[in-house]
Structure formats: C-alpha cells, structure tokens
Design an enzyme around this catalytic site. Structure first.
Site, mmCIF file in Angstrom:
data_model
loop_
_atom_site.group_PDB
_atom_site.id
_atom_site.type_symbol
_atom_site.label_atom_id
_atom_site.label_comp_id
_atom_site.label_asym_id
_atom_site.label_seq_id
_atom_site.Cartn_x
_atom_site.Cartn_y
_atom_site.Cartn_z
ATOM 1 N N PHE A 133 0.859 -1.184 0.000
ATOM 2 C CA PHE A 133 0.000 0.000 0.000
ATOM 3 C C PHE A 133 0.894 1.232 0.000
ATOM 4 O O PHE A 133 1.661 1.448 0.934
ATOM 5 C CB PHE A 133 -0.929 0.044 1.221
ATOM 6 C CG PHE A 133 -1.822 1.255 1.199
ATOM 7 C CD1 PHE A 133 -2.966 1.290 0.411
ATOM 8 C CD2 PHE A 133 -1.498 2.389 1.930
ATOM 9 C CE1 PHE A 133 -3.767 2.419 0.359
ATOM 10 C CE2 PHE A 133 -2.304 3.527 1.887
ATOM 11 C CZ PHE A 133 -3.440 3.536 1.104
ATOM 12 N N LYS A 185 2.617 9.875 8.610
ATOM 13 C CA LYS A 185 1.954 9.364 9.809
ATOM 14 C C LYS A 185 2.554 9.919 11.126
ATOM 15 O O LYS A 185 2.319 11.069 11.435
ATOM 16 C CB LYS A 185 1.904 7.836 9.774
ATOM 17 C CG LYS A 185 1.001 7.349 8.605
ATOM 18 C CD LYS A 185 0.380 5.991 8.808
ATOM 19 C CE LYS A 185 -0.809 5.804 7.884
ATOM 20 N NZ LYS A 185 -0.526 5.099 6.649
ATOM 21 N N ASP A 208 9.272 2.703 1.697
ATOM 22 C CA ASP A 208 8.095 3.428 2.162
ATOM 23 C C ASP A 208 7.972 3.150 3.656
ATOM 24 O O ASP A 208 7.504 2.095 4.072
ATOM 25 C CB ASP A 208 6.861 2.949 1.403
ATOM 26 C CG ASP A 208 5.573 3.621 1.896
ATOM 27 O OD1 ASP A 208 5.610 4.254 2.966
ATOM 28 O OD2 ASP A 208 4.543 3.486 1.208
HETATM 29 C C1 PLP Z 1 -0.757 5.384 5.179
HETATM 30 C C2 PLP Z 1 0.247 4.954 4.198
HETATM 31 C C3 PLP Z 1 0.440 5.661 2.995
HETATM 32 C C4 PLP Z 1 -0.415 6.823 2.599
HETATM 33 O O1 PLP Z 1 -0.210 7.925 3.451
HETATM 34 P P1 PLP Z 1 -1.285 9.106 3.506
HETATM 35 O O2 PLP Z 1 -0.723 10.045 4.516
HETATM 36 O O3 PLP Z 1 -2.596 8.491 3.869
HETATM 37 O O4 PLP Z 1 -1.326 9.724 2.162
HETATM 38 C C5 PLP Z 1 1.450 5.244 2.161
HETATM 39 N N1 PLP Z 1 2.234 4.205 2.475
HETATM 40 C C6 PLP Z 1 2.076 3.507 3.616
HETATM 41 C C7 PLP Z 1 3.006 2.377 3.927
HETATM 42 C C8 PLP Z 1 1.081 3.849 4.510
HETATM 43 O O5 PLP Z 1 0.904 3.157 5.633
#
Ligand code: PLP
Length: 411
Positions: free
Chosen positions: A134, A248, A219
């Site tokens: 994701f 986050k 990521d």
């Molecule tokens: C939450 C998340 C995203 C997206 O971040 P947003 O701040 O919602 O745009 C991307 N990558 C990972 C691994 C995530 O947990």
C-alpha cells in the site's frame, strides 16, 4: 448528531464511520455521546504522543502565533531544523537531502518522480513493488498499490509497474527481466495486515538494486518515525536505502510527509522539477521538530520496545490469538479464524479502538507514551472482545455451526 445522521453523507470519503469523536486526551478519545474509548489504533499509527499532548499543543499554538505559512520562495528555520534532524536520524551524512510534503501519498509521489529521474538517465522505466503493498491513493502511488479494489476502477495506471512476490526467487527474477529504475518496499506492510518480508529480503533487494543501478526506495510512512522501536525500520536490518518516505507519526497528528534521500539520489531533483505550496510549512515543521525532539529527549523508543514486548507477551495468552507480527508498537495479531471484523466490533462495544486490516488480523499502533495502565486496560478489554467472539469448544458439530452462522448474520 451521530455518525449515521444524514450529515455524514456530505463526506465523500466513503465507507462506514464507527463513531463521531469529539475529544481526546492521552490514549483516550470520547464520542459525541460521552462514551470513552482506549485508542490503540492511534489514528492509524499517527498519534504517537496520544491526543492533546502538551508538546504538540504548545508547538502548534506558539508557531501559529509567530508565522504559520510562507510560500516556497522562502525558507524558514523550522524547515532547516527538520531537514537536519531527519538527515541525522536517518544517518544520511552530509550528502542527504530532505523534501517536505503533506502526506504519505505525496511523499511517495515524490519518490516515484525520483525513480523516473534516475531511470531517465539510463532509459529504464520499470518500478518494482511488492505484492500486498500500500503506497497511497493518488494516481502515481495508487499505480504502485496492486490491490484490485483500490486500483482497478481507476485504470489505466502509471505503466511499467511490476509486482514482486514475497520470495527471494521472485525478487531475483524481476531484476533479471531488466529495465528496473527502482524498487519500492515497505519494510513491514501495515495495511496488508502487518506483514513482514522474508528473512534477508531487504539486503537482497539492496544488492540487486546496486547490481542493476536501480534505486532502493523504502516506504516508511507507517514504520518510520520510531514506530518499530528504531527511528526507521531499515535500521533494524542494517540496510541503507537510496530514499525513504515518511508521514503518519512524524507530525503526531499534524499533516506532514517527507522524502529523505541518500548518496547520489540526493542530486536527482533540480530546481523546477518538484514543489508544494503547503509542504513543510512553518506549522508542520514546528510540530515535527517538537514531536521528534520530545521522542528523542525522553528516550521514548525504549518505551516503544518495552511496551511492544509486553503487549506481545500479554496478547499471546488470549483466546483466538495464534501469533503476533511487526515490531515495536506496530503489532499485527493473527487470529485462528477470519473473525477480525467481529473482534473489532466487540472491542468497540467495550470502549477499545483497534482495526482489522484483513479478515484474520487485528492491528494495533498505540501511542509511544503508553504505560502500565494502558497496557493492562488494553489486554483486559481486548481479551473480553476475543472471548465474546471465540466459539466454545464444540460438543458436537451441529451447535458449533449454528453458533457461527448466527454470529455471521448479525454482523
Ligand atoms: C498510510 C500509508 C500511505 C499513505 O499515506 P497518507 O498520509 O494516507 O497519504 C502510504 N504508504 C504507507 C506504507 C502507509 O501506511
């Protein structure tokens, strides 16, 4: 006013809303009816200092009273400070650089553009992503998110994205096919259900990226900023990426994302190629500096590791639990049956916020500040929720089946 009032239809972020929350303090939130919940989801791994923490409140208030926004024609002291801080925490050395965005998705969009700039030098276009990944919901990040429900209604996607399975063989094969500009990996896949990579996967990805002159992009939107008990999950593996994305927990509830580059990847962007009006504005930078500074000064990562271990031990004793995954305070709790949604609902009834990223996994991502009281309270409420869902040992097959189908109908 409650969540199912007609008013909630005005929000286009589709999907069920569990409650209308009005107030938070520490690890607790209250809904509009005055019910209190222990928040062990933390706004999906965001509220690392809990709610209304004095450090957060003071940072927002004092910065808002001083300078809240300037255009990106100017720099501000807070931006310089957060860039230097992130470089130090990530261990980039002098060569590292930092780009400030507003969210995880935007940080990943920036990483995709970094991959394009890198691949452009050698005519390579392919980006490898992991099965179950994701990376976000905008078109670029979504194209790197191989989940049919999220992506397929919006096809065509950004081209030349190849999905790698969770095996070293699949990784080798994807690189062997050639043309790889970059590989993007979550060190632990949060949204997929706190899924860990096979042993040695990151190290192998690093070696293959080196051999094929591709970028290793991590990521760490969910795993970074101390969530796993290290500042970055890659530091648990001893692997140095070319770039890492954050969001986050970095702002503890204030929207901020970041891309950090290492080595020569730091020289790929040049003026005019990327920017953002809000990214890293004085408010966001002030909050991130205050939050990360507090985590560091108070040695909160020690607490993340200690409380994470306590929770894992405690949870292992509970009904339905077969294993835990993740690290620090990003914990996946595997259940022996696909009843995670029911467990989440039972927990909610008992004043506990958790989530169910898949049918048989519960995810928790509480604040780094939790203590004995919160751990104890969680184990008690979660244990009750599990017990309410657990099917009693069947005396014969028929009553057990009846109990199960009844529960599924009332879901
Ligand atoms: C939450 C998340 C995203 C997206 O971040 P947003 O701040 O919602 O745009 C991307 N990558 C990972 C691994 C995530 O947990």
């Amino acid at each position: 006013m409650t969540w199912n009032d007609d008013a909630s239809r005005d929000l286009m972020s589709l999907g069920g809303r569990l409650a209308l929350l009005t107030r938070g303090e520490g690890s607790w939130v209250w809904d509009a009816d005055g019910n209190r919940y222990l928040d062990f989801l933390g706004g999906i791994a965001v509220n690392c200092l809990g709610h209304a923490h004095p450090v957060f409140v003071e940072a927002v208030a004092s910065q808002a009273a001083t300078l809240s926004h300037v255009s990106n024609y100017f720099a501000t002291p807070g931006q310089l400070e957060i860039a230097a801080r992130l470089k130090r925490l990530a261990g980039t050395g002098e060569q590292g650089r930092v780009y400030l965005a507003n969210s995880g998705t935007e940080a990943n969009e920036t990483a995709i553009k970094l991959a394009r700039l890198h691949g452009g030098k050698t005519g390579r276009t392919k980006i490898l992503v992991m099965e179950g990944a994701f990376h976000g919901r905008t078109m670029g990040a979504l194209s790197l998110t191989p989940k049919a429900l999220y992506r397929d209604p919006f096809l065509p996607a950004v081209p030349d994205v190849v999905t790698v399975e969770h095996s070293l063989d699949s990784l080798e094969a994807a690189f062997a096919d050639g043309d790889v500009a970059a590989i993007m990996i979550e060190p632990i896949q949060g949204e997929a259900g706190v899924v860990e990579l096979p042993d040695g996967f990151l190290a192998r990805a690093r070696a293959l990226a080196d051999r094929h002159d591709a970028l290793l992009i991590l990521d760490e939107v969910q795993t970074g900023s101390g969530r796993t008990g290290e500042w970055f999950a890659f530091q648990r593996e001893g692997v140095i990426p070319d770039a890492v994305t954050l969001a986050k927990s970095i702002g503890a509830g204030f929207p901020l994302g970041a891309l950090i580059t290492f080595g020569s990847a730091s020289d790929l962007f040049y003026p005019g190629t990327h920017n953002s009006t809000f990214g890293g504005n004085p408010l966001a930078s002030a909050v991130a500096n205050a939050v990360l500074g507090f985590i560091e000064d108070e040695h909160l990562l020690d607490n993340v590791n200690a409380r994470g271990a306590e929770l894992r031990t405690g949870v292992a004793e509970l009904p339905l639990v077969t294993a835990t995954t993740g690290a620090g305070l990003l914990i996946g709790i595997r259940l022996s049956a696909p009843v995670a949604a029911e467990v989440r609902a039972e927990a909610h009834e008992r004043g506990l916020i958790i989530n169910a990223p898949t049918a048989d996994v519960i995810r928790i991502a509480p604040a780094y500040t939790i203590g004995d009281a919160e751990v104890h309270e969680f184990l008690e409420r979660f244990g009750e929720a599990l017990a309410a869902v657990a099917v009693p040992a069947p005396t014969s097959e028929i009553p057990a089946c009846a109990a199960l189908s009844e529960r599924m109908e009332t879901k």
